[in-house]
Design a protein around this motif. Structure first.
Motif, PDB file in Angstrom:
ATOM      1  N   THR A 192       0.853  -1.186   0.000  1.00 11.86           N
ATOM      2  CA  THR A 192       0.000   0.000   0.000  1.00 11.86           C
ATOM      3  C   THR A 192       0.883   1.227   0.000  1.00 11.86           C
ATOM      4  O   THR A 192       1.868   1.296   0.737  1.00 11.86           O
ATOM      5  N   ASN A 193       0.556   2.222  -0.803  1.00 12.99           N
ATOM      6  CA  ASN A 193       1.301   3.472  -0.808  1.00 12.99           C
ATOM      7  C   ASN A 193       0.727   4.364   0.286  1.00 12.99           C
ATOM      8  O   ASN A 193      -0.129   5.201   0.043  1.00 12.99           O
ATOM      9  N   GLY A 194       1.209   4.189   1.523  1.00 16.39           N
ATOM     10  CA  GLY A 194       0.682   4.917   2.671  1.00 16.39           C
ATOM     11  C   GLY A 194       1.286   6.295   2.863  1.00 16.39           C
ATOM     12  O   GLY A 194       0.833   7.057   3.685  1.00 16.39           O
ATOM     13  N   GLY A 195       2.311   6.653   2.126  1.00 16.08           N
ATOM     14  CA  GLY A 195       2.939   7.956   2.288  1.00 16.08           C
ATOM     15  C   GLY A 195       4.050   7.913   3.316  1.00 16.08           C
ATOM     16  O   GLY A 195       4.477   6.865   3.767  1.00 16.08           O
ATOM     17  N   THR A 196       4.506   9.095   3.734  1.00 14.80           N
ATOM     18  CA  THR A 196       5.613   9.232   4.674  1.00 14.80           C
ATOM     19  C   THR A 196       5.149  10.022   5.883  1.00 14.80           C
ATOM     20  O   THR A 196       4.463  11.031   5.745  1.00 14.80           O
ATOM     21  N   VAL A 197       5.527   9.569   7.062  1.00 19.23           N
ATOM     22  CA  VAL A 197       5.237  10.294   8.296  1.00 19.23           C
ATOM     23  C   VAL A 197       6.477  11.110   8.644  1.00 19.23           C
ATOM     24  O   VAL A 197       7.589  10.584   8.655  1.00 19.23           O
TER      25      VAL A 197
END
Length: 184
Positions: A34-39
């Motif tokens: 899943t492309n969840g992004g960056t925190v």
């Protein structure tokens, strides 16, 4: 049936059970990415401003208030009021960031009983928010800002005798603290 035969049958039964149980670990499984992004973490930091702190004589009953050019040679007497003003830069970023800014009055030291005989109060501003004069914390919201802190030293005229003569008050370890809070 003799003991050897019973033992052999028990061993064969145990092997069959173990081999049969091994097959039960072969369960299907699968996964998908899943492309969840960056925190990204925010920041919280306080540093002393580049400009030097300013000392001022604010006693108005003897001579006009004004700056003290060299605090090391200025000698206070009972009834005097002097202030120290210094700016601090705050970096504060975070979507849920709350922080408490406080002044630690215990980091103001002294000798010769002068500190104990002075009334030391702290005030200042952080944007439009006033710091309390008791040294307790004030809430800072998430934003970069400049804080101006003023420490007032009042030497009461009620001090008499030789009390506090030749004493000192030292701000070299004076601490302004900025600490994250999770309590709204």
């Amino acid at each position: 049936m003799n003991k050897a035969t019973k033992g052999a049958l028990a061993a064969v039964a145990a092997i069959v059970l173990l081999l049969g149980g091994m097959g039960s670990f072969a369960l299907w499984n699968s996964e998908a990415t899943t492309n969840g992004g960056t925190v990204t973490a925010g920041d919280l930091k306080i540093t002393a401003g580049a400009a030097a702190g300013v000392w001022a004589q604010t006693t108005s009953d003897v001579k006009p208030a004004g700056p003290i050019t060299n605090i090391g040679t200025y000698l206070v007497v009972p009834g005097d009021v002097v202030t120290y003003t210094k700016t601090y830069d705050i970096e504060a970023s975070g979507d849920n960031l709350l922080a408490d800014l406080s002044v630690d009055l215990n980091t103001i030291t002294g000798t010769g009983n002068l500190k104990e005989n002075m009334v030391i109060t702290v005030s200042g501003t952080s944007g439009a928010t006033a710091l309390p004069s008791t040294g307790s914390a004030v809430r800072i919201a998430s934003s970069d800002q400049t804080v101006t802190v003023k420490v007032t030293f009042s030497f009461p005229s009620s001090v008499s005798g030789l009390t506090a003569q030749n004493g000192t008050v030292n701000l070299s370890a004076f601490a302004v603290k900025l600490q994250q809070s999770r309590t709204p």
